[in-house]
Every structure is written in structure tokens, then in C-alpha cells.
Design an enzyme around this catalytic site. Structure first.
Site, mmCIF file in Angstrom:
data_model
loop_
_atom_site.group_PDB
_atom_site.id
_atom_site.type_symbol
_atom_site.label_atom_id
_atom_site.label_comp_id
_atom_site.label_asym_id
_atom_site.label_seq_id
_atom_site.Cartn_x
_atom_site.Cartn_y
_atom_site.Cartn_z
ATOM 1 C CB VAL A 109 12.788 12.900 35.558
ATOM 2 C CG1 VAL A 109 12.626 14.110 35.010
ATOM 3 C CG2 VAL A 109 13.489 12.112 34.775
ATOM 4 C CG HIS A 125 13.506 19.356 34.530
ATOM 5 N ND1 HIS A 125 15.075 19.164 34.509
ATOM 6 C CD2 HIS A 125 13.638 20.598 34.409
ATOM 7 C CE1 HIS A 125 15.612 20.280 34.066
ATOM 8 N NE2 HIS A 125 14.639 21.065 34.420
HETATM 9 P P1 NAD Z 1 24.587 17.229 34.308
HETATM 10 O O1 NAD Z 1 24.494 15.991 33.623
HETATM 11 O O2 NAD Z 1 24.665 18.569 33.507
HETATM 12 O O3 NAD Z 1 25.646 17.479 35.112
HETATM 13 C C1 NAD Z 1 25.919 16.409 36.028
HETATM 14 C C2 NAD Z 1 26.999 16.545 37.019
HETATM 15 O O4 NAD Z 1 27.186 15.790 38.032
HETATM 16 C C3 NAD Z 1 28.312 17.188 36.594
HETATM 17 O O5 NAD Z 1 28.845 18.463 36.992
HETATM 18 C C4 NAD Z 1 29.336 16.064 37.107
HETATM 19 O O6 NAD Z 1 30.668 16.486 37.400
HETATM 20 C C5 NAD Z 1 28.348 15.640 38.514
HETATM 21 N N1 NAD Z 1 28.933 14.210 39.040
HETATM 22 C C6 NAD Z 1 29.393 13.201 38.302
HETATM 23 N N2 NAD Z 1 29.466 12.090 39.222
HETATM 24 C C7 NAD Z 1 28.785 12.440 40.411
HETATM 25 C C8 NAD Z 1 28.782 12.137 41.751
HETATM 26 N N3 NAD Z 1 29.187 10.801 41.954
HETATM 27 N N4 NAD Z 1 28.135 12.853 42.698
HETATM 28 C C9 NAD Z 1 27.856 13.758 42.464
HETATM 29 N N5 NAD Z 1 27.858 14.655 41.268
HETATM 30 C C10 NAD Z 1 28.648 14.105 40.290
HETATM 31 O O7 NAD Z 1 23.378 17.326 35.177
HETATM 32 P P2 NAD Z 1 22.128 18.172 35.560
HETATM 33 O O8 NAD Z 1 23.153 19.408 35.960
HETATM 34 O O9 NAD Z 1 21.519 17.657 36.523
HETATM 35 O O10 NAD Z 1 21.546 18.509 34.144
HETATM 36 C C11 NAD Z 1 20.861 17.390 33.302
HETATM 37 C C12 NAD Z 1 19.733 17.676 33.013
HETATM 38 O O11 NAD Z 1 19.165 16.147 32.783
HETATM 39 C C13 NAD Z 1 18.695 17.950 34.127
HETATM 40 O O12 NAD Z 1 17.946 18.874 33.816
HETATM 41 C C14 NAD Z 1 17.943 16.534 34.294
HETATM 42 O O13 NAD Z 1 16.650 16.872 34.347
HETATM 43 C C15 NAD Z 1 18.217 15.655 33.273
HETATM 44 N N6 NAD Z 1 18.695 14.221 33.664
HETATM 45 C C16 NAD Z 1 18.006 13.485 34.916
HETATM 46 C C17 NAD Z 1 18.552 12.227 35.190
HETATM 47 C C18 NAD Z 1 17.900 11.746 36.421
HETATM 48 O O14 NAD Z 1 16.712 11.947 36.735
HETATM 49 N N7 NAD Z 1 18.732 10.945 37.282
HETATM 50 C C19 NAD Z 1 19.483 11.820 34.724
HETATM 51 C C20 NAD Z 1 19.971 12.331 33.490
HETATM 52 C C21 NAD Z 1 19.508 13.697 33.333
#
Ligand code: NAD
Ligand code: ZN
Length: 263
Positions: A109, A125
Site C-alpha cells: 500500500v 490492497h
Molecule cells: P509478508 O510480510 O508475509 O512476507 C514478506 C516476505 O518478504 C517474506 O517471504 C520475506 O522472506 C521476504 N523478504 C524479506 N526481505 C526481503 C528482501 N530484501 N527482498 C525480497 N523479499 C524479502 O508479506 P506479504 O506476503 O506481502 O503479506 C503481507 C501483507 O501486509 C500484504 O497483504 C500487504 O498488504 C501488507 N503490508 C504491506 C506493506 C507495504 O505496503 N510496504 C508492508 C507491510 C505489510
């Protein structure tokens, strides 16, 4: 994984992208970790500190918007307002620009794919970049919302909420339909930085695989897809891996390059 394995997989990924020209990316919180945005799950994640059902469920927001604003939204806004795209976001944007990537389907997001230059981004999302009035539906950029009073209110008196999908809410059906269509027709699906545990994003790699696409996973850690659904697993952070992929792709792409992707 041995370095040679990773080099080979990177090279094959670049070749597949250049040859097929019908690739789609599915991204998750991991792609933004190198931009300083913590994930929700796992060590250091937000859900270690708070219960998602207490702070990120639509019922919790309706019950006590002030609490959700104070516990979740204000903190997220502080992190997101200073976050900048990293090499992973930039690499995906460059692939689109070169004509090798159709779209990015993201669960994030944070708006960082668009900030990096990606044009076709499906935000499963929603986005945190905008707030929406619960009463009249008008939208306002998050950075322009008056936070002197929590929860902030629209000029009509309604309470602002982030324009994202809370737990307990539906993904906009048009986004889901388009994502399905893209994934079912792509030749390559890049699965980047997602633990592939949140539905419906988690089923996209299965759908791609069933439709005959190559599924290429980029993640420092294995996931439930690894070794089962993914054809290649490139182990590493998104930034470093995309830097490597782009070097190979640009090499194939450059006019007059002495090395060409095999047909
Ligand atoms: P998740 O938190 O379940 O998993 C994150 C994944 O990223 C893990 O598999 C991990 O091993 C991997 N990872 C760690 N460091 C990394 C790197 N440097 N490069 C690539 N991959 C790396 O994330 P998800 O599957 O996206 O589910 C989380 C939910 O939370 C989503 O639905 C999302 O909407 C939300 N979310 C969004 C944000 C954002 O907008 N940035 C942040 C946190 C959560
Ligand atoms: Zn309003």
C-alpha cells in the site's frame, strides 16, 4: 545456494523475460523492506507488537477509529512518508519501460512501485497515499490531511480512513478480475518478496503455473511455493537480484550487443 546457481538462474530469468515479453510481477511487503518499511509478519514485523484484528480490521476501525489511527495509521504514515523506492522497485519499472513486463500486481500500500516509475500497477490492497471520507467518499492525499485532530475529519464532518483494504473488507472486484486475466495469460510470473500466505494473492502463482507460465520466485527465504510451484527460486534480496537481472536484460536488449538471448 551456491553463487553459480544464482548466476545461472538470473541469466535464465533475463532470457525468459526478453524472449516472452509477456511477464507479470506479483509483489509483497518484502520488496519494500530495503526501503525501510517493515513487513507485518516474521521477526521485527508489526504483528509481533500488535494484534492485526485489534488494529487492522474494519470492525476495529468502525468501533474505535481514534485507537486505530493512533496505533496503526499514524505510525505507518511516518514510515511511508520518508520511504523511497529501492533497486527492486526501480528494476521492475525499468523492465516495464523496456517492454518486458506488462504489469505489477502488488499487495503493498506504499505507492513505491509508482514512485519508481511503474505505470501499470494493480494495488490489491489499495493505497495508503490517499484517505477517503467515510461519510461523503471524497478523497484527500494522506500528506495533506490535517492531523492536529485524531481521527482527522473531512470538511463534511466524516472521519477519514486510508484508501486501503482492511482485514474484513473485499478486494475491489475489478482489480481481482484484471489480475486473474493477466496471470492466466502471462508466460512468466515474477513472485517478489511475498510469503504467499495472504489470499487471494497467494493463489496467483498457482493460477499462472496451471496456465503454463514459468513461476520465478525472488526472496531471501523459501516460501510455501518454493520447490513446489516455483520453477526457479532466486535466493536474495529484491534490490541485489534485480540489479543482476537488469544487467543481463540490458545486455540482451542493447542494439548491437554481441550476446543475444537464444531463440
Ligand atoms: P509478508 O510480510 O508475509 O512476507 C514478506 C516476505 O518478504 C517474506 O517471504 C520475506 O522472506 C521476504 N523478504 C524479506 N526481505 C526481503 C528482501 N530484501 N527482498 C525480497 N523479499 C524479502 O508479506 P506479504 O506476503 O506481502 O503479506 C503481507 C501483507 O501486509 C500484504 O497483504 C500487504 O498488504 C501488507 N503490508 C504491506 C506493506 C507495504 O505496503 N510496504 C508492508 C507491510 C505489510
Ligand atoms: Zn466527507
Amino acid at each position: 545456494m551456491r553463487e553459480a546457481d544464482r548466476d545461472t538462474l538470473t541469466q535464465r530469468t533475463a532470457e525468459a523475460l526478453v524472449q516472452t515479453r509477456r511477464a507479470v510481477a506479483l509483489t509483497g511487503a518484502g520488496v519494500s523492506i530495503e526501503s525501510g518499511i517493515p513487513p507485518f509478519r516474521g521477526p521485527g514485523g508489526l504483528w509481533e507488537k500488535m494484534d492485526p484484528m485489534e488494529v487492522a480490521h474494519i470492525d476495529a476501525f468502525r468501533r474505535d477509529p481514534e485507537k486505530v489511527w493512533k496505533l496503526l495509521i499514524e505510525g505507518m504514515q511516518a514510515v511511508l512518508s520518508v520511504a523511497r523506492p529501492n533497486a527492486g522497485h526501480v528494476g521492475l519499472a525499468r523492465l516495464e519501460q523496456l517492454g518486458y513486463l506488462q504489469s505489477v500486481i502488488t499487495q503493498n500500500v506504499d505507492g513505491l512501485h509508482q514512485a519508481a516509475g511503474s505505470r501499470d500497477v494493480i494495488e490489491f490492497h489499495g493505497t495508503f497515499a490517499w484517505q477517503r471520507c467515510q461519510n461523503c467518499g471524497s478523497r484527500c492525499k494522506t500528506g495533506q490531511v490535517d492531523l492536529s485532530r485524531i481521527p482527522p475529519r473531512c470538511s463534511c464532518g466524516g472521519i477519514y480512513r486510508p484508501d486501503c483494504v482492511f482485514f474484513g473488507e473485499m478486494i475491489p472486484p475489478q482489480h481481482l478480475a484484471r489480475a486473474h486475466q493477466l496471470v492466466a495469460r502471462c508466460d512468466v510470473l515474477l513472485v517478489v518478496g511475498t510469503s504467499a500466505t495472504v489470499q487471494p494473492a497467494a493463489m496467483m502463482p498457482l493460477l499462472a503455473k496451471e496456465s503454463g507460465a514459468r513461476v520465478i520466485e525472488i526472496n531471501p527465504e523459501p516460501t510455501p511455493l518454493t520447490g513446489r510451484v516455483s520453477d526457479y527460486f532466486i535466493q536474495g534480496g529484491a534490490g541485489a537480484v534485480f540489479n543482476d537481472i537488469l544487467v543481463c536484460v540490458e545486455d540482451f536488449h542493447a542494439p548491437g550487443a554481441h550476446r543475444h538471448a537464444p531463440r
